[in-house]
Design an enzyme around this catalytic site. Structure first.
Site, short mmCIF file in Angstrom:
data_model
loop_
_atom_site.label_atom_id
_atom_site.label_comp_id
_atom_site.label_asym_id
_atom_site.label_seq_id
_atom_site.Cartn_x
_atom_site.Cartn_y
_atom_site.Cartn_z
N TYR A 1 -14.26 23.70 -6.18
CA TYR A 1 -15.11 22.81 -6.69
C TYR A 1 -16.33 21.82 -5.48
CZ TYR A 1 -15.09 17.95 -8.74
OH TYR A 1 -14.61 16.58 -8.66
N ASP B 1 -5.61 24.32 -4.47
CA ASP B 1 -6.18 23.48 -5.89
C ASP B 1 -5.56 24.29 -7.16
OD1 ASP B 1 -7.74 21.98 -7.64
OD2 ASP B 1 -9.47 21.71 -6.37
N ARG C 1 0.94 -1.36 0.11
CA ARG C 1 -0.14 -0.11 0.14
C ARG C 1 0.81 0.83 0.35
NH1 ARG C 1 -2.15 2.81 3.88
NH2 ARG C 1 -2.09 1.22 5.60
N LYS D 1 -7.67 14.61 -14.28
CA LYS D 1 -8.00 15.87 -15.01
C LYS D 1 -6.54 15.44 -16.06
CE LYS D 1 -12.07 17.05 -13.45
NZ LYS D 1 -11.85 15.89 -11.84
#
Length: 389
Positions: A106, A179, A53, A204
């Protein structure tokens, strides 16, 4: 009795990975939860991953490449953009800490702030997206721990003076987070401008093909890196090796794709600014757009997503415009190779400082298609808008 292991044991042990793996241009996609170490002492050596992980070859390659992009000491990976945002917030906040957030963020970011942070005793207050750095700092109280910015803002593309806010916040001992998905870590470098945490939705532009979810948080200070590492361990976040490989592959072509997105978006935006159905174009790279001075000062190029404000009309006209488009898909994401459009108005109802845009707001993602073809498609949509009015 034979010393040879049984067939069951041999099948378990067979097919060992070669120590001298053949070299390819991309990292190997390792799938594994267990990481085998060379000695008992190495089991508790935290200088290297001891569990899958924590990241394997593809993860390490992607984090290293993103650190190069961001100019960061380290970059950490998360399963999506909003999980990266949540991780960054949870890594540095505790009960009683106050957060100041740009009103244009957002919508999933806002939802997390309102529904999760408040529930755990970290109050959130919003500031107008176009507020001056001094106005933002006037809101700071002794409890303020973090200022969250998004520039340009989602849907309406307001610009914040990020370097000034970061500088003033640091003088007050307040952390800052940006962001930076619009600039993709390429067109603007938050850490170089004093921001503490740079967050991206790699879903994105970096992924670039609308087929993988991932987010990242970049930091320069050792304290911030350690805080992110603790959050990853404590909350159990991880990303798949295949996804890390895909995002790394997208990163390799990011500068080439962003140049095309930016050039095409400016061509389309300039054409739209001349159409009678369009009141204004909200694209910070256009000289007439709000915040253009900040963009011109701080950004090295334009992205492909922006908005237009239409002449007032009925909801039927908006639907006719969108439904007529054939090269623009109707969808919520952006940053991929394909062009997209959506009506932004239904998402403005949560804002505390709603702007008077003067008409319906349509967000456009300009993909990698020929911009002349996109203009022709938009022309047909505008004709349908007129006909349905």
């Amino acid at each position: 009795m034979s010393d040879k292991p049984s067939e069951a044991t041999r099948l378990i042990r067979a097919g060992k990975v070669r120590a001298d793996l053949l070299r390819t241009v991309g990292p190997p996609v390792q799938k594994g939860s267990t990481v085998l170490v060379g000695s008992a002492a190495a089991l508790y050596d935290t200088s290297r991953p001891t569990y899958g992980r924590a990241g394997l070859a593809a993860h390490e390659a992607l984090m290293s490449a993103l650190a190069e992009l961001e100019g960061a000491t380290a970059v950490k990976l998360f399963p999506s953009g909003v999980s990266a945002l949540a991780a960054a917030l949870l890594a540095v906040l505790k009960a009683g800490d106050e957060v100041l957030v740009a009103d244009c963020v957002y919508k999933p970011t806002r939802r997390f702030c309102d529904q999760v942070l408040g529930r755990f005793g970290a109050p959130v207050r919003y500031f107008a997206a176009g507020a001056s750095p001094e106005a933002v700092m006037a809101m700071v109280t002794p409890a303020t721990r973090l200022i969250v910015m998004e520039s340009p803002g989602s849907l309406s593309f307001e610009m914040q003076d990020v370097p000034a806010i970061a500088r003033l916040a640091r003088e007050r001992g307040v952390l800052t987070l940006l962001d930076n998905t619009w600039a993709a870590g390429l067109l603007f470098k938050p850490l170089a401008h004093g921001v503490d945490l740079s967050v991206q939705s790699l879903t994105k532009y970096v992924g670039g093909h609308s087929d993988v979810f991932m987010g990242s948080v970049a930091a320069s200070s050792t304290a911030m890196v350690l805080a992110l590492e603790r959050a990853i361990v404590d909350f159990g976040w991880s990303v798949a090796s295949e996804d890390a490989y895909q995002v790394l592959r997208g990163l390799r072509t990011l500068p080439t794709r962003m140049a095309r997105h930016g050039a095409s978006s400016l061509k389309v935006a300039e054409w739209l600014s001349q159409q009678p159905q369009v009141l204004k174009v909200l694209h910070p790279a256009l000289p007439a757009a709000p915040g253009h001075e900040l963009w011109a000062r701080d950004y090295s190029g334009a992205a492909g997503v922006f908005a237009i404000v239409m002449r007032p009309s009925s909801s039927r006209a908006i639907e006719a415009f969108l439904d007529t488009l054939t090269l623009f898909g109707l969808g919520f994401s952006w940053g991929g190779f394909e062009s997209l459009a959506l009506n932004g108005d239904p998402q403005f109802d949560v804002r505390q400082f709603p702007a008077a845009y003067g008409g319906p707001v349509i967000r456009l993602n300009i993909g990698l298609e020929d911009p002349d073809d996109l203009i022709a498609d938009l022309r047909r949509g505008l004709e349908a808008y007129d006909a349905a009015d």
